[in-house]
Design an enzyme around this catalytic site. Structure first.
Site, short mmCIF file in Angstrom:
data_model
loop_
_atom_site.label_atom_id
_atom_site.label_comp_id
_atom_site.label_asym_id
_atom_site.label_seq_id
_atom_site.Cartn_x
_atom_site.Cartn_y
_atom_site.Cartn_z
CB CYS A 81 2.73 16.42 -16.87
SG CYS A 81 3.18 17.64 -15.60
CE1 TYR A 82 1.42 22.74 -17.05
CE2 TYR A 82 3.23 22.69 -15.48
CZ TYR A 82 1.93 23.01 -15.79
OH TYR A 82 1.13 23.62 -14.84
#
Length: 346
Positions: free
Chosen positions: A149-150
């Protein structure tokens, strides 16, 4: 044609989000739904929001159960996908296996071993279609590594500038705030409501976060040369969403107009990534529950830097939505199929 899709790790946040999207997908049927410690339980007891699937019973996570589906999505913790994926491939080589965990993202075995501490399981095509040339790599593949996600947020924020040759590759700083669902569903004292609500806290400071080499890998693909970053994640008092602020030094002679033009050119035709009108800034609430990403940028001429803010839902575009988007490309389906959800407001 309808494709059968199995989901492993269905009792967790990423697996539940995958099922939410697949339940409304016009070209798939949900097949086996599996879990580990929650096997034998009714899905509705663990994911009560999945009304179309509440009476399904979670099966054991084994290759026997998962093989012979058209698609298998593995929403498992890092280190749990490698051996299982290999066994599925041996039993059912034509099955599209999508790893929503970290096991197959990194190209460098040395980076994997340094940041994860186990043997590298190998590298699969990276499921970020917006990277240059990546749709061609995903088309027809039988293996997909879903980005973290990051990394999804950070790479989308800066890739256009690196691809256009506008940014220095060794002066990049990214600070990103994430909701608590990014840490998974397992009980952890520091994620209790009383600990999280009303405050923010950094973690993985000083280059120690496991997503660091993955972000560098994606930006290096865009740049055509190695990129070094300083990455600091922050825990925010919300259940889902990421807001990243990414800054990089501009190469000498780069004008502000060149910067905006590069991002507008990169994302002007993208269905899910949106460069907002000047003066409007991204918010996590605007992308909640959707596969959409909002971006805005500014040039700090005094500092000689570009600042890019990016917002997405860590469970949708940051995990399960990214998996479905890449699945669609691999299967030759419309890329937006099953991903038509808009953001939720207020």
């Amino acid at each position: 044609m309808t494709h059968t899709v199995a989901v492993s790790g269905a009792s967790g946040y990423a697996g539940g989000e995958a099922l939410r999207l697949l339940a409304g997908h016009p070209f798939v049927t949900v097949g086996a739904i599996t879990a580990h410690s929650n096997a034998g339980e009714r899905l509705g007891a663990l994911q009560p929001h999945l009304h179309a699937l509440v009476d399904r019973v979670l099966a054991e996570t084994t290759a026997d159960v998962l093989a012979d589906h058209d698609v298998v999505i593995l929403a498992l913790p890092h280190g749990a996908s490698g051996a299982l994926a290999a066994e599925i491939a041996e039993r059912s080589p034509d099955t599209l296996v999508i790893d929503a965990g970290a096991d197959h993202r990194l190209e460098s075995a040395a980076d994997w071993e340094a940041f994860y501490g186990t043997a590298h399981a190998g590298t699969w095509p990276y499921g970020l279609p917006e990277l240059p040339g990546q749709r061609e790599r995903l088309a027809g593949t039988r293996r997909i590594a879903v980005p973290g996600c990051y990394p999804t947020t950070s790479i989308l924020a800066l890739a256009p500038g690196f691809a256009a040759g506008l940014l220095e590759p060794r002066d990049v700083v990214i600070v990103a705030a994430s909701g608590t669902s990014g840490a998974g569903k397992a009980l952890k004292p520091h994620l209790l409501g009383a600990e999280v609500m009303g405050g923010m806290s950094p973690y993985g400071v000083g280059g120690g976060h496991r997503h660091t080499p993955e972000i560098e890998q994606g930006l290096a693909q865009a740049a055509g040369e190695p990129v070094r970053i300083s990455f600091t994640p922050t825990l925010a008092p919300m259940s889902r969403g990421i807001l990243a602020t990414a800054t990089a030094r501009l190469r000498p002679g780069v004008a502000a107009a060149d910067v905006r033009a590069a991002w507008a050119s990169a994302y002007g035709r993208e269905p899910f990534v949106h460069l907002l009108p000047e003066g409007q800034w991204p918010t996590t609430k605007a992308v909640l529950g959707s596969n959409h990403v909002q971006l805005q940028l500014a040039v700090d001429e005094r500092a000689g830097r570009v600042i890019v803010c990016a917002a997405l839902d860590n469970l949708t575009k940051g995990t399960a939505g990214g998996a479905v988007q890449s699945m669609n490309i691999a299967l030759g389906l419309p890329e937006q199929a099953g991903l038509e959800q808009q953001g939720v407001a207020p």
